[in-house]
Design an enzyme around this catalytic site. Structure first.
Site, PDB file in Angstrom:
ATOM      1  N   THR A 176       0.993  -1.694   0.160  1.00 37.39           N
ATOM      2  CA  THR A 176      -0.085  -0.187   0.067  1.00 37.39           C
ATOM      3  C   THR A 176       1.056   1.383   0.078  1.00 37.39           C
ATOM      4  O   THR A 176       1.596   1.180   0.710  1.00 37.39           O
ATOM      5  CB  THR A 176      -0.707   0.278   1.050  1.00 37.39           C
ATOM      6  OG1 THR A 176      -1.945  -1.472   1.686  1.00 37.39           O
ATOM      7  CG2 THR A 176      -2.094   1.261   1.389  1.00 37.39           C
TER       8      THR A 176
ATOM      9  N   LYS B 296      -6.893   1.996  -3.715  1.00 38.46           N
ATOM     10  CA  LYS B 296      -6.541   1.299  -2.372  1.00 38.46           C
ATOM     11  C   LYS B 296      -6.648   2.317  -1.219  1.00 38.46           C
ATOM     12  O   LYS B 296      -7.050   1.892  -0.274  1.00 38.46           O
ATOM     13  CB  LYS B 296      -5.394   0.863  -2.985  1.00 38.46           C
ATOM     14  CG  LYS B 296      -4.887   0.238  -1.226  1.00 38.46           C
ATOM     15  CD  LYS B 296      -5.590  -1.375  -0.891  1.00 38.46           C
ATOM     16  CE  LYS B 296      -5.658  -1.743   0.665  1.00 38.46           C
ATOM     17  NZ  LYS B 296      -4.106  -2.488   0.609  1.00 38.46           N
TER      18      LYS B 296
ATOM     19  N   LYS C 223      -0.123   4.391   9.567  1.00 37.18           N
ATOM     20  CA  LYS C 223       1.068   4.232   8.412  1.00 37.18           C
ATOM     21  C   LYS C 223       0.102   4.573   7.228  1.00 37.18           C
ATOM     22  O   LYS C 223      -0.150   5.180   6.688  1.00 37.18           O
ATOM     23  CB  LYS C 223       1.688   2.691   8.161  1.00 37.18           C
ATOM     24  CG  LYS C 223       1.551   2.823   6.616  1.00 37.18           C
ATOM     25  CD  LYS C 223       2.833   1.631   6.289  1.00 37.18           C
ATOM     26  CE  LYS C 223       1.650   0.670   5.420  1.00 37.18           C
ATOM     27  NZ  LYS C 223       0.658  -0.149   5.127  1.00 37.18           N
TER      28      LYS C 223
END
Lengths: 303, 303
Positions: free
Chosen positions: A97, A173, A241
């Site tokens: 990601t 995403k 994150k």
């Protein structure tokens, strides 16, 4: 001996399953990881490589499933990186990601070195990775898709082809992660608020999952709270994150994301309170700590 | 002529359907509202009453479906209120969204006057109200449940019996509203963020509704944005009200709800920008205004 050579860099909970799925579908798979134990465990399924270069040598397809863009960069272009070992025309399937900007930069650098690059973040969890049943949100050139297709077929149940440029898959995403992160934080806020109100939180779960307040994350994460099980299916640190990337993108594109910003702070508080490596439902434990509530506990609990 | 007399106070989008459902199941229903047009329209289904007292006279069951606790108080105990007109032992089914504290106070006052009281907030929307297919989140005494049961059977597809004290149903409803409000605001933030990133937002809808970022509200409200239709299925002002109640409860119980607080501010900004009476998906129009984005528009649009 016409098996296609594939390599998987990163044998964590997702990468391990993806590597095994590739092997099951007939690829000759080399796998490696900084964690020697994971590499050893992979030896039962394919070639346990001692370095990225060793794994990449001769591979037509290289799947990178590490934590973020920086690790992906090191895997590909670091001093011991894969780019020098891969044959010209090999395809990199990049599944960490990251921001669209990072995906675009990595793709440009890969292409400059004669490699194909597919921006291919994944969704679905460890079990679906092991079953070859992931959802892949992919973008890239037709050539990259064509070269990657057999591996995607082996790893994914659902492949979204989202565009012909790297960065689009990453953007999809991140939109998903924005929602997923907010919904986890909201689920934790709501279930502890219910506890504060003196409600039977098992009953709250039953009612909400049948009502308009439901979310995929509420339905999936609240059972961890009801069982007091904070062993990490997915850790708090994943969302510090990922929502951190959302906030970076927010700043870069001058687009305000106040709800995601508030959710980020709740994950950050939970990590700061020492639960960064526990399950992300631990945000509920933070609320409970703050307000002095007793949530269910279990012998399986980490905290 | 052994029909049970029932009265419905509040013939808005929910109350009208509930009154019609009661009539369909054989109740002799009187309905009234401050909106004379709604009362007139109800004449085709039951007795169009010119006052609350007229509607309540002789009713065994009184359903109150107004906007909030203050209106419910006026309906029951105001100078022209129902409490003086209802026969002793009648049951009040109170369905407005309100805090548990307000539900408890109204119940105590009703009981002091010889009435039964069921705390019975509803969920499901106008169409399900018309079909007698609501979800009811109810709490109250056994006697109140027993007396209300035939009416609940007529109005609800799903009845949750959540406890023997008024206030519990209200608390469940507020937990649902916390989540629903956050999810609407998050859906609006995510879909406009996606637009800012240059993504095809119709494709984003397709991907997210099949992914872990999905919520009931994302799935339900984003089509309004894709169609540019902000005619109010449920208005922004409903959520400034309901998240306002959540924040009042938060303060009263000393329990922090930062995610709900942030979502409240987004609804408040949308209302302040003049869209309070438009569909709650208008929060997306606020983000678009702020960032200069073009969302789809439609001739059905209010804005």
């Amino acid at each position: 001996m016409d098996k296609t050579n594939a390599a998987v860099i990163g044998l964590g909970s997702m990468g391990f399953g993806m590597a095994v799925s590739l092997a099951r579908k007939g690829f000759d798979v080399a796998g490696t990881d900084v964690n020697a134990e994971a590499v050893q465990r992979f030896a039962a399924h394919g070639r346990a490589a001692r370095s990225i270069a060793e794994a990449a040598t001769g591979a037509a397809i290289l799947v990178v499933v590490v934590v973020n863009a920086a690790q992906t960069r090191t895997v590909l272009f670091g001093p011991e990186g894969a780019a020098n070992a891969l044959p010209k025309g090999a395809v990199v399937i990049s599944s960490a990601t990251m921001s669209p900007k990072d995906a675009e930069a990595l793709a440009a650098e890969a292409e400059a070195r004669g490699l194909l690059y597919l921006d291919a973040p994944i969704s679905g969890g460890a079990q679906r990775a092991a079953e070859g049943a992931l959802t892949v949100l992919a973008s890239g050139s037709d050539a990259a898709f064509a070269k990657a297709q057999p591996a995607l077929d082996a790893m994914a149940q659902k492949l979204y082809k989202l565009g012909d440029k790297p960065g689009i898959g990453a953007a999809f995403k991140m939109v998903n992660q924005l929602l997923a992160g907010v919904h986890i934080a909201a689920a934790c806020e709501a279930i502890t608020f219910a506890k504060r109100l003196g409600l039977d939180i098992g009953k709250v779960y039953e009612v909400i999952t049948a009502a308009a307040g439901n979310s995929w994350m509420f339905e999936n994460r609240v059972p961890h709270i009801l069982e007091g099980d904070y062993s990490p299916k997915s850790a708090v640190d994943i969302f510090t994150k990922d929502l951190g990337i959302v906030l970076d993108m927010s700043r870069d594109t001058k687009f305000p994301t106040p709800i995601a910003g508030q959710a980020f702070q709740m994950f950050m508080m939970t990590a700061a309170a020492g639960m960064g490596r526990d399950d992300d439902a631990s945000v509920a434990r933070l609320y409970a700590q703050i307000a002095g509530l007793d949530l269910p506990s279990s012998i399986k609990s980490n905290g």
